[in-house]
Write a protein that holds these residues in place. Structure first.
Motif, PDB file in Angstrom:
ATOM      1  N   ALA A   1       1.448  -1.325  -0.333  1.00  0.00           N
ATOM      2  CA  ALA A   1      -0.168  -0.209   0.422  1.00  0.00           C
ATOM      3  C   ALA A   1       1.405   1.331   0.186  1.00  0.00           C
ATOM      4  CB  ALA A   1      -1.279   0.183   1.055  1.00  0.00           C
ATOM      5  N   ASN A   2       2.216   0.968   0.624  1.00  0.00           N
ATOM      6  CA  ASN A   2       2.882   2.069   0.714  1.00  0.00           C
ATOM      7  C   ASN A   2       3.472   2.495  -0.186  1.00  0.00           C
ATOM      8  OD1 ASN A   2       2.214   2.966   3.237  1.00  0.00           O
ATOM      9  ND2 ASN A   2       4.274   1.717   4.435  1.00  0.00           N
ATOM     10  N   LYS A   3       3.682   1.912  -1.036  1.00  0.00           N
ATOM     11  CA  LYS A   3       4.662   1.465  -2.420  1.00  0.00           C
ATOM     12  C   LYS A   3       3.264   2.595  -3.415  1.00  0.00           C
ATOM     13  CE  LYS A   3       8.293  -1.723  -2.162  1.00  0.00           C
ATOM     14  NZ  LYS A   3       8.239  -2.996  -2.890  1.00  0.00           N
ATOM     15  N   PHE A   4       2.246   2.055  -3.162  1.00  0.00           N
ATOM     16  CA  PHE A   4       1.506   2.591  -4.132  1.00  0.00           C
ATOM     17  C   PHE A   4       0.920   3.722  -4.322  1.00  0.00           C
ATOM     18  CE2 PHE A   4      -3.080   3.649  -4.982  1.00  0.00           C
ATOM     19  CZ  PHE A   4      -3.467   3.337  -6.400  1.00  0.00           C
ATOM     20  N   ILE A   5       1.428   4.636  -3.221  1.00  0.00           N
ATOM     21  CA  ILE A   5       0.876   5.907  -2.358  1.00  0.00           C
ATOM     22  C   ILE A   5       1.859   6.506  -2.995  1.00  0.00           C
ATOM     23  CG2 ILE A   5       1.012   7.364  -1.041  1.00  0.00           C
ATOM     24  CD1 ILE A   5      -0.594   4.883   0.805  1.00  0.00           C
TER      25      ILE A   5
ATOM     26  N   GLY B   1      -0.469  23.540   1.002  1.00  0.00           N
ATOM     27  CA  GLY B   1      -1.161  22.186   1.821  1.00  0.00           C
ATOM     28  C   GLY B   1      -2.915  21.824   1.810  1.00  0.00           C
ATOM     29  N   GLN B   2      -3.575  22.787   1.688  1.00  0.00           N
ATOM     30  CA  GLN B   2      -4.537  23.065   1.507  1.00  0.00           C
ATOM     31  C   GLN B   2      -5.198  22.825   0.185  1.00  0.00           C
ATOM     32  OE1 GLN B   2      -6.378  27.118   2.823  1.00  0.00           O
ATOM     33  NE2 GLN B   2      -6.086  26.219   4.855  1.00  0.00           N
ATOM     34  N   ALA B   3      -3.961  22.919  -1.027  1.00  0.00           N
ATOM     35  CA  ALA B   3      -4.096  22.860  -2.678  1.00  0.00           C
ATOM     36  C   ALA B   3      -4.019  21.930  -2.723  1.00  0.00           C
ATOM     37  CB  ALA B   3      -3.730  23.553  -3.329  1.00  0.00           C
ATOM     38  N   PHE B   4      -3.158  20.862  -1.628  1.00  0.00           N
ATOM     39  CA  PHE B   4      -3.498  19.340  -1.822  1.00  0.00           C
ATOM     40  C   PHE B   4      -4.079  18.428  -1.831  1.00  0.00           C
ATOM     41  CE2 PHE B   4      -1.161  15.280  -0.202  1.00  0.00           C
ATOM     42  CZ  PHE B   4      -0.120  14.627  -1.200  1.00  0.00           C
ATOM     43  N   LYS B   5      -4.877  18.862  -1.044  1.00  0.00           N
ATOM     44  CA  LYS B   5      -6.362  17.946  -0.533  1.00  0.00           C
ATOM     45  C   LYS B   5      -7.114  17.152  -2.008  1.00  0.00           C
ATOM     46  CE  LYS B   5     -10.144  17.946   2.305  1.00  0.00           C
ATOM     47  NZ  LYS B   5     -11.684  18.473   3.329  1.00  0.00           N
ATOM     48  N   PRO B   6      -7.439  17.761  -3.242  1.00  0.00           N
ATOM     49  CA  PRO B   6      -8.141  17.348  -3.571  1.00  0.00           C
ATOM     50  C   PRO B   6      -6.902  15.546  -4.725  1.00  0.00           C
ATOM     51  CG  PRO B   6      -8.511  19.187  -4.218  1.00  0.00           C
ATOM     52  CD  PRO B   6      -7.475  19.219  -3.468  1.00  0.00           C
ATOM     53  N   VAL B   7      -5.355  15.871  -4.531  1.00  0.00           N
ATOM     54  CA  VAL B   7      -4.912  15.142  -4.542  1.00  0.00           C
ATOM     55  C   VAL B   7      -5.073  13.557  -3.451  1.00  0.00           C
ATOM     56  CG1 VAL B   7      -2.841  14.248  -5.100  1.00  0.00           C
ATOM     57  CG2 VAL B   7      -3.306  16.537  -6.267  1.00  0.00           C
ATOM     58  N   PHE B   8      -4.811  14.229  -2.616  1.00  0.00           N
ATOM     59  CA  PHE B   8      -4.710  13.602  -1.421  1.00  0.00           C
ATOM     60  C   PHE B   8      -5.996  12.224  -1.768  1.00  0.00           C
ATOM     61  CE2 PHE B   8      -6.589  12.036   2.820  1.00  0.00           C
ATOM     62  CZ  PHE B   8      -4.970  12.185   3.263  1.00  0.00           C
ATOM     63  N   GLU B   9      -7.362  13.101  -1.602  1.00  0.00           N
ATOM     64  CA  GLU B   9      -7.803  12.404  -1.871  1.00  0.00           C
ATOM     65  C   GLU B   9      -8.363  11.661  -2.963  1.00  0.00           C
ATOM     66  OE1 GLU B   9     -11.497  15.743  -2.097  1.00  0.00           O
ATOM     67  OE2 GLU B   9     -11.213  15.580   0.268  1.00  0.00           O
ATOM     68  N   GLU B  10      -8.026  11.503  -3.979  1.00  0.00           N
ATOM     69  CA  GLU B  10      -7.534  10.747  -5.667  1.00  0.00           C
ATOM     70  C   GLU B  10      -7.057   9.824  -4.853  1.00  0.00           C
ATOM     71  OE1 GLU B  10      -6.060  11.057 -10.077  1.00  0.00           O
ATOM     72  OE2 GLU B  10      -6.716  12.888  -8.911  1.00  0.00           O
ATOM     73  N   ILE B  11      -5.657  10.263  -4.854  1.00  0.00           N
ATOM     74  CA  ILE B  11      -4.987   8.981  -4.161  1.00  0.00           C
ATOM     75  C   ILE B  11      -5.577   8.218  -3.068  1.00  0.00           C
ATOM     76  CG2 ILE B  11      -2.447   8.467  -3.343  1.00  0.00           C
ATOM     77  CD1 ILE B  11      -1.540  10.513  -4.801  1.00  0.00           C
ATOM     78  N   SER B  12      -6.232   8.072  -2.186  1.00  0.00           N
ATOM     79  CA  SER B  12      -7.130   7.569  -1.024  1.00  0.00           C
ATOM     80  C   SER B  12      -8.066   6.656  -1.358  1.00  0.00           C
ATOM     81  CB  SER B  12      -7.662   8.553  -0.209  1.00  0.00           C
ATOM     82  OG  SER B  12      -6.426   9.230   0.588  1.00  0.00           O
ATOM     83  N   GLN B  13      -8.626   7.861  -2.501  1.00  0.00           N
ATOM     84  CA  GLN B  13     -10.001   6.730  -3.581  1.00  0.00           C
ATOM     85  C   GLN B  13      -8.997   5.556  -4.244  1.00  0.00           C
ATOM     86  OE1 GLN B  13     -13.453   6.903  -2.892  1.00  0.00           O
ATOM     87  NE2 GLN B  13     -13.470   4.651  -4.127  1.00  0.00           N
ATOM     88  N   ASN B  14      -8.353   5.851  -5.002  1.00  0.00           N
ATOM     89  CA  ASN B  14      -7.629   5.230  -5.592  1.00  0.00           C
ATOM     90  C   ASN B  14      -7.091   3.489  -4.811  1.00  0.00           C
ATOM     91  OD1 ASN B  14      -8.403   6.425  -7.925  1.00  0.00           O
ATOM     92  ND2 ASN B  14      -6.147   7.552  -8.113  1.00  0.00           N
ATOM     93  N   LEU B  15      -6.386   4.135  -3.717  1.00  0.00           N
ATOM     94  CA  LEU B  15      -5.810   2.640  -2.977  1.00  0.00           C
ATOM     95  C   LEU B  15      -7.269   1.688  -2.721  1.00  0.00           C
ATOM     96  CD1 LEU B  15      -3.709   1.485  -1.245  1.00  0.00           C
ATOM     97  CD2 LEU B  15      -4.094   3.500   0.400  1.00  0.00           C
ATOM     98  N   TYR B  16      -7.936   2.661  -1.707  1.00  0.00           N
ATOM     99  CA  TYR B  16      -9.351   1.813  -1.532  1.00  0.00           C
ATOM    100  C   TYR B  16      -9.784   1.202  -2.343  1.00  0.00           C
ATOM    101  CZ  TYR B  16      -8.575   4.211   2.819  1.00  0.00           C
ATOM    102  OH  TYR B  16      -8.394   4.503   4.071  1.00  0.00           O
TER     103      TYR B  16
END
Length: 139
Positions: free
Chosen positions: A15-19, A97-112
């Protein structure tokens, strides 16, 4: 059953490698999966003290300090002292940092999505419940 912990460890590693791979695809370097816990908390709360953050992400203050130092160098977070008590330091997301939120959410969704491929809804719920039990059993 004897290799359960080993399997969990390998899943965590994958999972870490994927992220990291997903971050690289987005052209982002310097952030590692352990920064994700901090960012997730700060996306939810406007600001947190170092003590609150350490408790929420289940890390020592020393470990948290190293992680926050890196995020601060990347200009994703900032430290703020309070006027009332100079011993208290708040951590807050910067505009970057706030602008990073959509990227964070996209990566999280892809992982799930990747993790739960071929799971029925019921299997995913049961799996999550079992993981919570394991976490509780270990304290």
């Amino acid at each position: 059953m004897s290799n359960s912990i080993s399997l969990i460890s390998r899943i965590h590693e994958k999972a870490n490698k994927f992220i990291v791979s997903e971050l690289e695809k987005q052209g982002i370097s310097g952030i590692v999966p352990s920064h994700g816990d901090i960012l997730a908390v700060l996306f939810e709360f406007e600001k947190c003290t170092m003590k609150e953050l350490a408790q929420k992400i289940h890390r020592t203050k020393a470990t948290l300090t190293v992680l926050v130092d890196k995020l601060e160098k990347l200009e994703l977070v900032t430290r703020e002292k309070t006027d009332k008590d100079s011993r208290i330091t708040y951590i807050r997301l910067t505009t970057k940092g706030q602008a990073f939120k959509p990227v964070f959410e996209e990566i999280s969704q892809n992982l799930y999505t990747k993790i739960y491929t071929n799971f029925s809804t019921e299997e995913a719920k049961s799996f999550n419940a079992l993981l919570k039990k394991i976490n509780q059993n270990l304290g």
